[in-house]
Design an enzyme around this catalytic site. Structure first.
Site, PDB file in Angstrom:
ATOM      1  N   ASP A 147      15.810 -12.233   1.080  1.00  0.00           N
ATOM      2  CA  ASP A 147      14.927 -13.040   0.265  1.00  0.00           C
ATOM      3  C   ASP A 147      14.621 -14.361   0.976  1.00  0.00           C
ATOM      4  OD1 ASP A 147      13.355 -13.659  -1.867  1.00  0.00           O
ATOM      5  OD2 ASP A 147      14.971 -14.493  -3.075  1.00  0.00           O
ATOM      6  N   CYS A 261       3.908   6.575  -7.564  1.00  0.00           N
ATOM      7  CA  CYS A 261       4.151   7.093  -6.212  1.00  0.00           C
ATOM      8  C   CYS A 261       5.032   8.351  -6.263  1.00  0.00           C
ATOM      9  CB  CYS A 261       4.810   5.979  -5.403  1.00  0.00           C
ATOM     10  SG  CYS A 261       5.159   6.427  -3.710  1.00  0.00           S
TER      11      CYS A 261
HETATM   12  C1  B12 Z   1       4.407 -12.293   0.563  1.00  0.00           C
HETATM   13  C2  B12 Z   1       5.138 -11.186  -0.148  1.00  0.00           C
HETATM   14  C3  B12 Z   1       4.522 -10.620  -1.256  1.00  0.00           C
HETATM   15  C4  B12 Z   1       3.113 -10.961  -1.651  1.00  0.00           C
HETATM   16  C5  B12 Z   1       2.134 -10.196  -0.727  1.00  0.00           C
HETATM   17  C6  B12 Z   1       2.513  -8.737  -0.530  1.00  0.00           C
HETATM   18  C7  B12 Z   1       1.916  -8.153   0.739  1.00  0.00           C
HETATM   19  N1  B12 Z   1       1.740  -6.843   0.727  1.00  0.00           N
HETATM   20  O1  B12 Z   1       1.666  -8.862   1.698  1.00  0.00           O
HETATM   21  C8  B12 Z   1       3.087 -10.515  -3.127  1.00  0.00           C
HETATM   22  C9  B12 Z   1       3.486 -11.714  -3.985  1.00  0.00           C
HETATM   23  C10 B12 Z   1       1.751  -9.986  -3.632  1.00  0.00           C
HETATM   24  C11 B12 Z   1       4.196  -9.499  -3.128  1.00  0.00           C
HETATM   25  C12 B12 Z   1       4.269  -8.457  -4.024  1.00  0.00           C
HETATM   26  C13 B12 Z   1       5.288  -7.539  -4.030  1.00  0.00           C
HETATM   27  N2  B12 Z   1       6.422  -7.596  -3.307  1.00  0.00           N
HETATM   28 CO1  B12 Z   1       6.716  -8.841  -1.871  1.00  0.00          CO
HETATM   29  N3  B12 Z   1       7.097  -9.898  -0.364  1.00  0.00           N
HETATM   30  C14 B12 Z   1       6.395 -10.744   0.284  1.00  0.00           C
HETATM   31  C15 B12 Z   1       7.155 -11.251   1.500  1.00  0.00           C
HETATM   32  C16 B12 Z   1       7.734 -12.650   1.214  1.00  0.00           C
HETATM   33  C17 B12 Z   1       6.329 -11.305   2.791  1.00  0.00           C
HETATM   34  C18 B12 Z   1       5.464 -10.038   3.032  1.00  0.00           C
HETATM   35  C19 B12 Z   1       4.623 -10.168   4.261  1.00  0.00           C
HETATM   36  O2  B12 Z   1       4.981 -10.852   5.215  1.00  0.00           O
HETATM   37  N4  B12 Z   1       3.480  -9.530   4.288  1.00  0.00           N
HETATM   38  C20 B12 Z   1       2.646  -9.622   5.444  1.00  0.00           C
HETATM   39  C21 B12 Z   1       1.825  -8.421   5.654  1.00  0.00           C
HETATM   40  C22 B12 Z   1       1.214  -8.476   7.056  1.00  0.00           C
HETATM   41  O3  B12 Z   1       2.659  -7.311   5.630  1.00  0.00           O
HETATM   42  P1  B12 Z   1       2.636  -6.221   4.441  1.00  0.00           P
HETATM   43  O4  B12 Z   1       1.587  -6.497   3.480  1.00  0.00           O
HETATM   44  O5  B12 Z   1       4.047  -6.163   3.964  1.00  0.00           O
HETATM   45  O6  B12 Z   1       2.184  -4.925   5.225  1.00  0.00           O
HETATM   46  C23 B12 Z   1       3.061  -4.140   5.969  1.00  0.00           C
HETATM   47  C24 B12 Z   1       2.639  -2.685   5.938  1.00  0.00           C
HETATM   48  O7  B12 Z   1       1.677  -2.435   4.973  1.00  0.00           O
HETATM   49  C25 B12 Z   1       2.143  -2.414   7.314  1.00  0.00           C
HETATM   50  N5  B12 Z   1       0.727  -2.180   7.459  1.00  0.00           N
HETATM   51  C26 B12 Z   1      -0.171  -3.048   7.868  1.00  0.00           C
HETATM   52  N6  B12 Z   1      -1.346  -2.465   8.035  1.00  0.00           N
HETATM   53  C27 B12 Z   1      -1.193  -1.174   7.696  1.00  0.00           C
HETATM   54  C28 B12 Z   1      -2.097  -0.129   7.698  1.00  0.00           C
HETATM   55  C29 B12 Z   1      -1.670   1.134   7.283  1.00  0.00           C
HETATM   56  C30 B12 Z   1      -2.630   2.264   7.331  1.00  0.00           C
HETATM   57  C31 B12 Z   1      -0.346   1.323   6.810  1.00  0.00           C
HETATM   58  C32 B12 Z   1       0.092   2.618   6.249  1.00  0.00           C
HETATM   59  C33 B12 Z   1       0.568   0.243   6.854  1.00  0.00           C
HETATM   60  C34 B12 Z   1       0.129  -0.975   7.305  1.00  0.00           C
HETATM   61  O8  B12 Z   1       2.460  -3.513   8.143  1.00  0.00           O
HETATM   62  C35 B12 Z   1       2.910  -4.616   7.415  1.00  0.00           C
HETATM   63  C36 B12 Z   1       4.236  -5.138   7.915  1.00  0.00           C
HETATM   64  O9  B12 Z   1       4.193  -5.369   9.266  1.00  0.00           O
HETATM   65  C37 B12 Z   1       8.274 -10.158   1.635  1.00  0.00           C
HETATM   66  C38 B12 Z   1       9.640 -10.695   2.097  1.00  0.00           C
HETATM   67  C39 B12 Z   1       9.646 -10.878   3.586  1.00  0.00           C
HETATM   68  N7  B12 Z   1      10.285 -11.927   4.020  1.00  0.00           N
HETATM   69  O10 B12 Z   1       9.109 -10.074   4.324  1.00  0.00           O
HETATM   70  C40 B12 Z   1       8.377  -9.573   0.204  1.00  0.00           C
HETATM   71  C41 B12 Z   1       8.547  -8.065   0.070  1.00  0.00           C
HETATM   72  C42 B12 Z   1       7.557  -7.401   0.990  1.00  0.00           C
HETATM   73  N8  B12 Z   1       8.166  -7.829  -1.304  1.00  0.00           N
HETATM   74  C43 B12 Z   1       8.833  -6.911  -1.891  1.00  0.00           C
HETATM   75  C44 B12 Z   1       8.567  -6.436  -3.199  1.00  0.00           C
HETATM   76  C45 B12 Z   1       9.661  -5.617  -3.869  1.00  0.00           C
HETATM   77  C46 B12 Z   1       7.331  -6.707  -3.793  1.00  0.00           C
HETATM   78  C47 B12 Z   1       6.769  -6.072  -5.077  1.00  0.00           C
HETATM   79  C48 B12 Z   1       7.095  -4.602  -5.255  1.00  0.00           C
HETATM   80  C49 B12 Z   1       7.292  -6.902  -6.269  1.00  0.00           C
HETATM   81  C50 B12 Z   1       6.672  -6.537  -7.612  1.00  0.00           C
HETATM   82  N9  B12 Z   1       7.069  -5.450  -8.234  1.00  0.00           N
HETATM   83  O11 B12 Z   1       5.882  -7.273  -8.111  1.00  0.00           O
HETATM   84  C51 B12 Z   1       5.257  -6.324  -4.901  1.00  0.00           C
HETATM   85  C52 B12 Z   1       4.565  -5.186  -4.157  1.00  0.00           C
HETATM   86  C53 B12 Z   1       3.120  -5.451  -3.853  1.00  0.00           C
HETATM   87  C54 B12 Z   1       2.631  -4.568  -2.705  1.00  0.00           C
HETATM   88  N10 B12 Z   1       2.014  -3.453  -3.041  1.00  0.00           N
HETATM   89  O12 B12 Z   1       2.858  -4.921  -1.545  1.00  0.00           O
HETATM   90  C55 B12 Z   1       9.884  -6.301  -0.969  1.00  0.00           C
HETATM   91  C56 B12 Z   1       9.366  -4.936  -0.474  1.00  0.00           C
HETATM   92  C57 B12 Z   1      10.434  -3.853  -0.357  1.00  0.00           C
HETATM   93  C58 B12 Z   1       9.825  -2.548   0.107  1.00  0.00           C
HETATM   94  N11 B12 Z   1      10.519  -1.469  -0.178  1.00  0.00           N
HETATM   95  O13 B12 Z   1       8.768  -2.499   0.707  1.00  0.00           O
HETATM   96  C59 B12 Z   1       9.983  -7.430   0.147  1.00  0.00           C
HETATM   97  C60 B12 Z   1      10.301  -6.907   1.525  1.00  0.00           C
HETATM   98  C61 B12 Z   1      11.072  -8.404  -0.333  1.00  0.00           C
HETATM   99  C62 B12 Z   1      12.473  -7.892   0.019  1.00  0.00           C
HETATM  100  N12 B12 Z   1      13.176  -8.581   0.908  1.00  0.00           N
HETATM  101  O14 B12 Z   1      12.915  -6.888  -0.472  1.00  0.00           O
HETATM  102  N13 B12 Z   1       5.058  -9.710  -2.103  1.00  0.00           N
HETATM  103  S1  SF4 Z   2      -0.215   7.185  -0.843  1.00  0.00           S
HETATM  104 FE1  SF4 Z   2       1.925   6.938  -0.164  1.00  0.00          FE
HETATM  105  S2  SF4 Z   2       2.534   4.986  -1.095  1.00  0.00           S
HETATM  106 FE2  SF4 Z   2       0.684   5.624  -2.168  1.00  0.00          FE
HETATM  107  S3  SF4 Z   2       1.413   6.750  -3.957  1.00  0.00           S
HETATM  108 FE3  SF4 Z   2       1.090   8.278  -2.333  1.00  0.00          FE
HETATM  109  S4  SF4 Z   2       3.076   8.483  -1.319  1.00  0.00           S
HETATM  110 FE4  SF4 Z   2       3.150   6.599  -2.537  1.00  0.00          FE
END
Ligand code: B12
Ligand code: SF4
Ligand code: SF4
Length: 390
Positions: A147, A261
């Site tokens: 966190d 999911c």
């Molecule tokens: C900022 C943040 C948020 C923001 C933005 C979320 C986001 N998607 O960016 C908000 C407040 C909206 C949020 C919401 C949630 N969050 Co949050 N959040 C964070 C935080 C602090 C940083 C995330 C980050 O850096 N994102 C930056 C972008 C670039 O990365 P990303 O969106 O995660 O995308 C990744 C993949 O999608 C992938 N990706 C990128 N492009 C593509 C393209 C394709 C085709 C695919 C398949 C993948 C892919 O690469 C990225 C990572 O390198 C982390 C904690 C941390 N220190 O990392 C927790 C974290 C991601 N959150 C978490 C959780 C639990 C949630 C929620 C489920 C909470 C809830 N129920 O409300 C939701 C889920 C929303 C969602 N669908 O993502 C968990 C996720 C655990 C997991 N199993 O994934 C984390 C890791 C916290 C933790 N330490 O457990 N969160």
């Molecule tokens: S596309 Fe992937 S992440 Fe989305 S509901 Fe289906 S299995 Fe879950």
């Protein structure tokens, strides 16, 4: 997310002569015994793809002003910026889903997302510290991050071979789904890292994309935080009008893209989640929430991420939820919303005006307000209800 915490665990003086492979085995064993559902190891090289994505999304405005890992992408994607000399990162995942609790109370309730029902970061940290202790015992330095914004958790977990990135952006563990919190132990130990990432297993599934109430999944794996309800309930200021209905009864977090999911559903059918932990908060009594003092609200929910650490944002969320799920013929709801529009806080007044309008109680909306945001809301509600302008 709740408040940021990090701890540096002291260096042990005596390095044991254990091979990296034996040490990796110890790390896995200790982590699993400590209750982690998955343990993986990644190299501590910079996360260059995540860094690129953070910069790109920032430039596109998809971060909607969030700070977290976006504040300093170059640091949050470099394990060595957090722990000088880091060579490996041990990643742990801990399941947080629990069975739905039995509903209680007779008032309108607000929904809390599963990750926030209880503090799952506390047991995650305890487990990660046990791993850190084992590494310290081997003479290596460690830093536990859970966190925390010093590292992009999903990216390092993906590199550690724990799971794949779902189209909803969550990291899914094979056969287990996505209801996990993630954390890391950065270490100077040269541990063998995962040989390959977990292959994408979303396949032809698209379930999460149409399930998102606000269309926040703008491309596979890409979330527009400005549309994501999980961010909108945490963000400071006014909740944009166009997303208030979609917020429904949520007061903290959003689970829709995980509820639908299939890997989560299949896992929960095979292994039904355990009952809620003592003290878990899955729902809140909205009317009671609006009565609580700042100190009481923070005492109950202070570990959540609350904008500006100001509980007025929780009240704002409760007022919107009340507009969505309260009943216009419930005098307690009407009284609570009348209280909101009489508040000295313009943020609460403007959302209170919206909630009254949403419940068809536009006649209770005041005619004027000195605050421009509230005045604008009054004008919109009166126009929607065909009431003469104030
Ligand atoms: C900022 C943040 C948020 C923001 C933005 C979320 C986001 N998607 O960016 C908000 C407040 C909206 C949020 C919401 C949630 N969050 Co949050 N959040 C964070 C935080 C602090 C940083 C995330 C980050 O850096 N994102 C930056 C972008 C670039 O990365 P990303 O969106 O995660 O995308 C990744 C993949 O999608 C992938 N990706 C990128 N492009 C593509 C393209 C394709 C085709 C695919 C398949 C993948 C892919 O690469 C990225 C990572 O390198 C982390 C904690 C941390 N220190 O990392 C927790 C974290 C991601 N959150 C978490 C959780 C639990 C949630 C929620 C489920 C909470 C809830 N129920 O409300 C939701 C889920 C929303 C969602 N669908 O993502 C968990 C996720 C655990 C997991 N199993 O994934 C984390 C890791 C916290 C933790 N330490 O457990 N969160
Ligand atoms: S596309 Fe992937 S992440 Fe989305 S509901 Fe289906 S299995 Fe879950
Ligand atoms: S958390 Fe909710 S609003 Fe955000 S992407 Fe998932 S379903 Fe959409």
């Amino acid at each position: 997310m709740s408040q940021r915490r990090r701890e540096l665990v002291a260096t042990s003086a005596h390095r044991k002569t254990t091979s990296p492979y034996e040490l990796a085995q110890v790390v896995h064993d200790v982590g699993r015994r400590a209750g982690l559902d998955a343990v993986g190891i990644a190299s501590a090289e910079p996360l260059s793809e995540a860094r690129r994505l953070l910069h790109e999304r920032k430039a596109q405005g998809l971060h909607a002003g969030m700070r977290f890992t976006y504040k300093n992408p170059d640091r949050s994607t470099d394990p060595q910026a957090a722990l000088a000399g880091a060579r490996s990162v041990v990643v742990g995942a801990l399941r947080y889903s629990r069975a739905d609790p039995v509903a209680s109370g007779d008032g309108p309730t607000g929904r809390v997302a599963r990750y926030a029902w209880g503090d799952r970061y506390a047991p995650l940290r305890v487990a990660l510290h046990q791993i850190a202790d084992a590494l310290n015992h081997g003479g290596f330095r460690t830093l536990v991050l859970a966190d925390d914004n010093s590292i992009v958790d999903r990216a390092i977990a993906h590199r550690a071979g724990i799971g794949w990135f779902g189209r909803n952006a969550n990291l899914l563990l094979p056969g287990q789904g996505s209801w996990f919190v993630l954390g890391s132990v950065l270490t100077t130990a040269p541990l063998p890292s995962a040989s390959a990432p977990v292959a994408d297993a979303c396949g032809t599934c698209r379930a999460c994309e149409p399930a998102c109430p606000t269309g926040a999944i703008v491309a596979p794996g890409v979330i527009d935080a400005g549309r994501c309800l999980a961010w909108l309930v945490q963000a400071p200021g006014v909740i944009p009008r166009q997303f208030r209905e979609a917020l429904g009864d949520r007061v903290y977090g959003c689970d829709d893209c995980q509820e639908v999911c299939p890997p989560n559903r299949i896992h929960d059918r095979r292994e039904p989640p355990s009952p809620p932990d003592e003290g878990d908060v899955a729902t809140v009594d909205l009317l009671e929430w609006l009565e609580l003092s700042d100190a009481e609200l923070m005492a109950r929910h202070g570990r959540w991420y609350i904008a500006e650490r100001d509980p007025r944002h929780l009240r704002r969320n409760a007022i919107v939820a009340l507009g969505n799920v309260g009943r216009a013929d419930d005098p307690r709801v009407v009284e609570a919303l009348r209280g909101a529009v009489r508040s000295s806080d313009a943020l609460l007044r403007s959302h209170g005006v919206w909630a009254l309008g949403r419940l068809g109680l536009g006649a209770l909306v005041p005619a004027h307000d000195d605050d421009p945001t509230v005045a604008e809301e009054i004008g919109l509600v009166r126009a929607e209800m065909n009431l003469p302008a104030g």
